[in-house]
Design a protein around this motif. Structure first.
Motif, PDB file in Angstrom:
ATOM      1  N   CYS A  59      15.498  -8.014  16.645  1.00 44.75           N
ATOM      2  CA  CYS A  59      15.001  -7.930  18.025  1.00 44.75           C
ATOM      3  C   CYS A  59      16.147  -7.685  19.001  1.00 44.75           C
ATOM      4  O   CYS A  59      16.024  -6.897  19.950  1.00 44.75           O
ATOM      5  N   LYS A  60      17.255  -8.358  18.761  1.00 45.42           N
ATOM      6  CA  LYS A  60      18.415  -8.171  19.636  1.00 45.42           C
ATOM      7  C   LYS A  60      18.884  -6.725  19.609  1.00 45.42           C
ATOM      8  O   LYS A  60      19.179  -6.126  20.657  1.00 45.42           O
ATOM      9  N   PHE A  61      18.933  -6.133  18.408  1.00 41.90           N
ATOM     10  CA  PHE A  61      19.387  -4.753  18.296  1.00 41.90           C
ATOM     11  C   PHE A  61      18.332  -3.747  18.741  1.00 41.90           C
ATOM     12  O   PHE A  61      18.649  -2.595  19.024  1.00 41.90           O
ATOM     13  N   PHE A 110      18.132  -0.345  23.687  1.00 45.78           N
ATOM     14  CA  PHE A 110      17.094   0.310  24.470  1.00 45.78           C
ATOM     15  C   PHE A 110      17.360   0.154  25.963  1.00 45.78           C
ATOM     16  O   PHE A 110      17.266   1.118  26.735  1.00 45.78           O
ATOM     17  N   LEU A 111      17.707  -1.057  26.374  1.00 48.14           N
ATOM     18  CA  LEU A 111      18.000  -1.288  27.791  1.00 48.14           C
ATOM     19  C   LEU A 111      19.205  -0.456  28.241  1.00 48.14           C
ATOM     20  O   LEU A 111      19.222   0.081  29.350  1.00 48.14           O
ATOM     21  N   SER A 134      20.210   2.468  26.956  1.00 50.65           N
ATOM     22  CA  SER A 134      19.821   3.880  27.067  1.00 50.65           C
ATOM     23  C   SER A 134      18.990   4.110  28.324  1.00 50.65           C
ATOM     24  O   SER A 134      19.107   5.163  28.971  1.00 50.65           O
ATOM     25  N   GLN A 135      18.142   3.135  28.695  1.00 49.82           N
ATOM     26  CA  GLN A 135      17.369   3.254  29.923  1.00 49.82           C
ATOM     27  C   GLN A 135      18.290   3.217  31.145  1.00 49.82           C
ATOM     28  O   GLN A 135      18.085   3.936  32.123  1.00 49.82           O
ATOM     29  N   PHE A 136      19.302   2.367  31.080  1.00 48.68           N
ATOM     30  CA  PHE A 136      20.285   2.294  32.155  1.00 48.68           C
ATOM     31  C   PHE A 136      21.006   3.636  32.312  1.00 48.68           C
ATOM     32  O   PHE A 136      21.207   4.128  33.426  1.00 48.68           O
ATOM     33  N   CYS A 137      21.382   4.237  31.184  1.00 49.87           N
ATOM     34  CA  CYS A 137      22.066   5.531  31.219  1.00 49.87           C
ATOM     35  C   CYS A 137      21.179   6.604  31.827  1.00 49.87           C
ATOM     36  O   CYS A 137      21.652   7.479  32.568  1.00 49.87           O
TER      37      CYS A 137
END
Length: 498
Positions: free
Chosen positions: A246-248, A253-254, A256-259
């Motif tokens: 879950c951590k990975f 994901f967060l 990549s969304q930030f990027c």
């Protein structure tokens, strides 16, 4: 299908093509979710593992963590999140053996062509079986063949490469007996393969130069995840593996969304991290300052900062320039630099190839995959009962492969319940704007645009970008939008009317 002697054909409910990560995962999902269905796995080579058995260049490793790159049904339990090729290959083989999937694999069987018969409502599949042509029948095909050509690398023009008197190598075909100790090496390229090769070669070579046309983002990550190690100490193994996974899943994901949402801030963040890894006297310009934003191309990962360590040690360097010409002893760049070499490694990319290069047809009429649209990034328009396993550009490939496998098993259950014998995606009669199936602007993707199916600009034709959305859609989403279903009885009735 060709003029061959057709002996009695074997028939299967599902034919899986490829025994790599995607193929083994597809097999597990079929035998678990549809235990009454017959299936087999065709593998053109003689071993399980796909990419991880084919590639044998020094230092080969994943550029995704194995907690998400591995199988969700057999958690990765090793402490190293970024694993070497040998460990990944063994993991795939052991997973297949543990669940009896290895008994279903037919090695040395390469699919040559497949023709969908509307009358029979199944695929007739021509296979090269260890030099002998055979015909198989299958109601459904899952192409778990990856996305590139195993036999031919991406062709690139390197002026004067034929002049070089030393050793030339493409990483895809690495010679087992190559001695590179105390040699001067040039690696042409800046992708994951080049970033992987440089530090391992620099340990014994005289010097290694990575010659790149443009820089890439190279992110240092610990090979052993400290948070994961802490979780394993305080929780039982069954729970710890789920928490680590879950951590990975969540943190990358967060990021990549930030990027995507804040590209300039992401660029500054990565620049800061990269600058901290370089020698104090070295700037990120020009060799570590990409022209694109993070995740417009895949980020390269170096475990424990090994790439930067070799730079700091002086055993390797990076040159950003174009090639003027290759001489008999090295390379001259357009910027006037002369780089001597005993070995030149052309890590210039992969040639993309879908469905393993097999020719597909429907009732004898060839199907053109580049002209199709991908339904939920899994099935192709006007191609009945076939799934093409596509992973993610911004996350572990296996996550997308598993979403596809779950979607296929759910679709097959739906078809069984409603007595449907075929399902075929149909593009709506509207102007749908094409999008790239793989959302990257990497050279090998750009050069393959004309050879790949397209994604669309609306559901259910959108490209695969978000695992959580895709996972929910595979498990609970609409199964009928964009699909046309039929049964053998329907087809027989229509023929009778005609």
């Amino acid at each position: 299908m060709g003029s061959i002697a057709r002996s009695a054909s074997e028939s299967f409910d599902v034919m899986i093509v490829g025994a790599g990560l995607s193929g083994i995962n597809s097999a597990y999902r079929i035998q678990t979710e549809l235990p009454g269905y017959s299936y087999t796995v065709l593998e053109s080579r003689d071993a399980v593992g796909g990419t991880w058995d084919l590639f044998r260049y020094p230092g080969i490793r994943s550029d995704s963590d194995l907690h998400t790159f591995g199988f969700p049904w057999r958690p990765w339990t090793e402490h190293k999140a970024i694993a070497e090729g040998d460990a990944i290959r063994n993991y795939i083989r052991e997973s297949a053996e543990e669940f009896g999937i290895d008994k279903k694999i037919r090695f040395g069987n390469k699919m040559l062509s497949a023709d969908w018969s509307t009358e029979e409502q199944n695929w007739n599949i021509l296979v090269d079986s260890n030099g002998e042509e055979k015909i198989y029948k299958a109601r459904f095909i899952i192409f778990s063949t990856g996305y590139y050509d195993y036999n031919e690398p991406l062709k690139t023009t390197i002026p004067g490469i034929e002049n070089f008197k030393g050793t030339r190598i493409h990483p895809q075909f690495w010679p087992e007996d190559l001695d590179y100790a105390n040699k001067k090496i040039i690696i042409i390229g800046s992708g994951a393969t080049a970033v992987t090769l440089l530090p391992i070669l620099a340990q014994t070579a005289k010097h290694v130069t990575m010659l790149q046309r443009s820089p890439t983002y190279i992110l240092s990550r610990p090979s052993v995840d400290p948070i994961g190690s802490f979780i394993r100490k305080i929780f039982p193994s069954w729970l710890a593996s789920r928490l680590v996974r879950c951590k990975f899943l969540v943190l990358p994901f967060l990021f990549s969304q930030f990027c995507s949402a804040f590209p300039e801030a992401a660029r500054r963040t990565l620049h800061k991290r990269m600058q901290a890894e370089l020698p104090p006297s070295m700037s990120i310009d020009p060799d570590f300052n990409p022209r694109y934003y993070p995740w417009q191309q895949r980020l390269c990962v170096c475990p424990d900062g090994d790439f930067y360590e070799s730079i700091r040690n002086g055993t390797s360097d990076v040159v950003t320039d174009t090639i003027k010409r290759v001489t008999d002893t090295g390379i001259e760049t357009t910027g006037g630099k002369v780089i001597d070499a005993d070995i030149i490694i052309t890590a210039t990319g992969l040639k993309m190839l879908l469905a393993g290069g097999a020719t597909l047809s429907r009732d004898g009429t060839p199907l053109s995959l580049p002209s199709t649209f991908a339904w939920k990034s899994t099935m192709l328009s006007d191609v009945p009962n076939a799934a093409l396993v596509i992973g993610y550009a911004n996350a572990s490939w296996t996550l997308g492969a598993d979403a596809a496998a779950k979607l296929v098993t759910r679709l097959l259950k739906y078809m069984r319940k409603n007595n449907f014998s075929s399902a075929v995606p149909r593009v709506p009669d509207v102007d749908m704007r094409k999008q790239q199936l793989l959302d990257l602007n990497s050279t090998y993707v750009e050069r393959a645009k004309g050879d790949l199916p397209s994604a669309g600009d609306r559901k259910p034709w959108l490209p695969r970008r978000n695992y959580f959305v895709d996972f929910w859609g595979a498990a609970y989403g609409d199964l009928t939008a964009g699909l046309e279903f039929s049964s053998a009885a329907d087809d027989a009735a229509s023929k009778k009317v005609i």
